[in-house]
Design an enzyme around this catalytic site. Structure first.
Site, PDB file in Angstrom:
ATOM      1  N   LYS A 116       0.797  -0.952  -0.054  1.00  0.00           N
ATOM      2  CA  LYS A 116      -0.074  -0.205  -0.004  1.00  0.00           C
ATOM      3  C   LYS A 116       0.850   1.337  -0.016  1.00  0.00           C
ATOM      4  O   LYS A 116       0.358   2.103  -0.699  1.00  0.00           O
ATOM      5  CB  LYS A 116      -1.123  -0.043   1.239  1.00  0.00           C
ATOM      6  CG  LYS A 116      -2.287  -0.924   1.007  1.00  0.00           C
ATOM      7  CD  LYS A 116      -3.129  -0.673   2.345  1.00  0.00           C
ATOM      8  CE  LYS A 116      -4.324  -1.504   1.873  1.00  0.00           C
ATOM      9  NZ  LYS A 116      -4.155  -2.810   1.902  1.00  0.00           N
ATOM     10  N   GLU A 200      -2.429   6.805   7.906  1.00  0.00           N
ATOM     11  CA  GLU A 200      -3.210   7.721   6.863  1.00  0.00           C
ATOM     12  C   GLU A 200      -4.381   8.622   7.568  1.00  0.00           C
ATOM     13  O   GLU A 200      -4.907   7.704   8.471  1.00  0.00           O
ATOM     14  CB  GLU A 200      -3.703   6.727   5.595  1.00  0.00           C
ATOM     15  CG  GLU A 200      -4.062   7.214   4.670  1.00  0.00           C
ATOM     16  CD  GLU A 200      -4.601   6.381   3.432  1.00  0.00           C
ATOM     17  OE1 GLU A 200      -3.905   6.189   2.600  1.00  0.00           O
ATOM     18  OE2 GLU A 200      -5.669   5.694   3.519  1.00  0.00           O
ATOM     19  N   ARG A 303      -6.476  -7.658 -10.282  1.00  0.00           N
ATOM     20  CA  ARG A 303      -7.274  -9.025 -10.617  1.00  0.00           C
ATOM     21  C   ARG A 303      -8.607  -8.742 -11.101  1.00  0.00           C
ATOM     22  O   ARG A 303      -9.120  -7.627 -11.040  1.00  0.00           O
ATOM     23  CB  ARG A 303      -7.305 -10.029  -9.447  1.00  0.00           C
ATOM     24  CG  ARG A 303      -7.872  -9.294  -8.303  1.00  0.00           C
ATOM     25  CD  ARG A 303      -8.248 -10.289  -6.873  1.00  0.00           C
ATOM     26  NE  ARG A 303      -8.313  -9.481  -5.765  1.00  0.00           N
ATOM     27  CZ  ARG A 303      -9.342  -8.893  -5.419  1.00  0.00           C
ATOM     28  NH1 ARG A 303     -10.623  -9.001  -6.375  1.00  0.00           N
ATOM     29  NH2 ARG A 303      -9.622  -8.348  -4.456  1.00  0.00           N
TER      30      ARG A 303
END
Length: 455
Positions: A116, A200, A303
């Protein structure tokens, strides 16, 4: 076109991939665990190979067994579906090193987006908006405290290697941060083998919107609209719809362009999803003004997504077919310069779980009668007589409806939920019946806490 395809997955997604493969004249090969031997995806494949016992580590994540199955059956390509090995860069590399075609993005793109923090930094460099947060892992608790003070509380504490809503915690102050940091770090080490933690900014009220991208064989990246995914429980999606009722034409143009930049930044090929948070703007005293005009990159799923059918219905494409065409080096079936959405689609995830607390409730399916009718599609992994075991995800089927308008799609969803006759395992159909009458959902003005408010 590819001539033979091994599907390295199970349940509804394996069955759905096999359906497209057979329509295209591609020999479809299933791999399955001992526990899944009687499921429809096994019987509907042209050939099936048992790759191990129920434990996923010994079957669906067993790289050696899957590659052996591919070799013994003469498979030309492998489609990983979603979950299991679908975002495993080492598996993708191994497949290609074995001389097989990998139906998915390149291993380098999977690696780049799998962390991330790395993904955030890449996106920021590409001009994609990211929320305030750390550009390096918080090495220890003291570093996390310093970072949170600079970012401003509340903050989200995330496992850098996590995904799918796992490995996250919210801290509203330093005391909470100290608790959440240790909790997330321990979880991340246990689940992902990587204890790196990202700090975050946390936004109390957000909407979760994602963009379907497709990296074409000629190098272009195109966006096939957005999906609203804000109906969630424990950060796990329950309902998706397209287009999002929160996105204005101007915002749609910005968010789709950002998603394309995200794909281009990593040389993306095949199907993927760019997930974003929409942050509501404060309304004025008269209650006027747009609700969601600020968005931030959340993560990229390298995906096919569970919720891909809503995009298929709105855009009139078969995304699995497009994946196979990209993998084979072929042009898409559609004109990339003339993509135009039509109508509205909604997907409901039918899970084997109780409709109040959403706890798993596996069991033998005594009755299974799927709804039919105009604008109704069911992608299911089970039939009557099958057993939903506790070894895998609780998803049994996806009920997808579409209509000319959102109101028509909702009306068809109500009728389809009422007509779905399911007995045996616990299931969440009663929850969907409740949601489809909920005024907040009907208004389109909802956020990721809607399920919490309903409960």
């Amino acid at each position: 076109m590819i001539e033979s395809l091994l599907v390295a997955n199970r349940g509804e997604i394996a069955r759905r991939i096999i359906r497209t493969a057979r329509r295209l004249g591609i020999r479809a090969i299933a791999v399955h665990s001992e526990a899944d031997a009687d499921l429809p995806f096994v019987t509907e494949a042209d050939e099936a190979v048992c790759v191990g016992p129920a434990n996923p580590a010994q079957s669906y994540r067993n790289v050696e067994a899957i590659l052996a199955a591919a070799k013994s059956t003469g498979a030309q390509a492998i489609h990983p579906g979603y979950g299991f090995l679908s975002e495993n860069a080492d598996f993708a590399r191994t497949v290609e090193a074995s001389g097989l075609i990998w139906v998915g993005p390149g291993a380098d793109a999977i690696t780049a987006m799998g962390d991330k923090i790395n993904a955030r930094n890449l996106m920021a460099a590409a001009g994609v908006p990211v929320a305030p947060g750390t550009t390096d892992p918080a090495a220890d608790l003291d570093a996390a405290v310093v970072a949170a003070a600079e970012i401003g509380y509340p903050v989200m504490v995330k496992a850098a290697a996590g995904g799918g809503g796992m490995g996250m915690g919210v801290a509203t102050d330093e005391a909470a941060l100290r608790t959440e940091y240790d909790k997330v770090r321990s979880f991340a080490e246990r689940m992902f083998g990587d204890g790196s933690v990202l700090i975050e900014r946390y936004f109390p009220r957000v909407r979760h919107v994602e963009v379907q991208i497709l990296g074409l064989a000629d190098g272009r990246v195109v966006a096939l609209g957005e999906r609203e995914c804000s109906v969630q429980r424990r950060n796990q999606k329950l309902v998706e719809e397209s287009p999002s009722p929160a996105v204005s034409p101007e915002l749609r143009e910005r968010i789709l362009a950002a998603a394309v930049r995200a794909g281009e930044a990593v040389g993306y090929r095949n199907a993927g999803t760019v997930e974003c948070l929409l942050v509501p703007r404060q309304r004025d005293a008269e209650g006027d003004g747009p609700d969601s005009e600020e968005f931030f990159f959340l993560e990229m799923n390298t995906r096919l997504q569970v919720e891909h059918p809503v995009t298929e219905l709105v855009y009139g494409v078969d995304l699995v077919e497009e994946q196979l065409r990209v993998a084979a080096g072929l042009a898409p079936t559609f004109d990339p310069d003339a993509l135009a959405p039509r109508g509205h689609a909604i997907e409901l995830r039918i899970n084997a779980e109780d409709p109040k607390r959403f706890l798993p409730g596996p069991g033998v399916i005594r009755t299974w009668v799927e709804p039919t009718g105009e604008g109704v599609r069911v992608d299911s992994g089970y039939v009557e007589g099958n057993t939903v075991t506790p070894f895998y995800d609780s998803l049994m089927a996806k009920l997808i409806v579409n209509g000319a308008t959102r109101a028509e799609a909702i009306e068809r969803a109500r009728a389809a939920v009422a007509a779905f006759d399911l007995a045996g395992p616990k299931n969440n159909l009663p929850f969907f019946a409740e949601l489809l009458e909920n005024e907040e959902f009907l208004s389109g003005d909802y956020d990721t806490a809607i399920v919490t408010r309903m409960r």
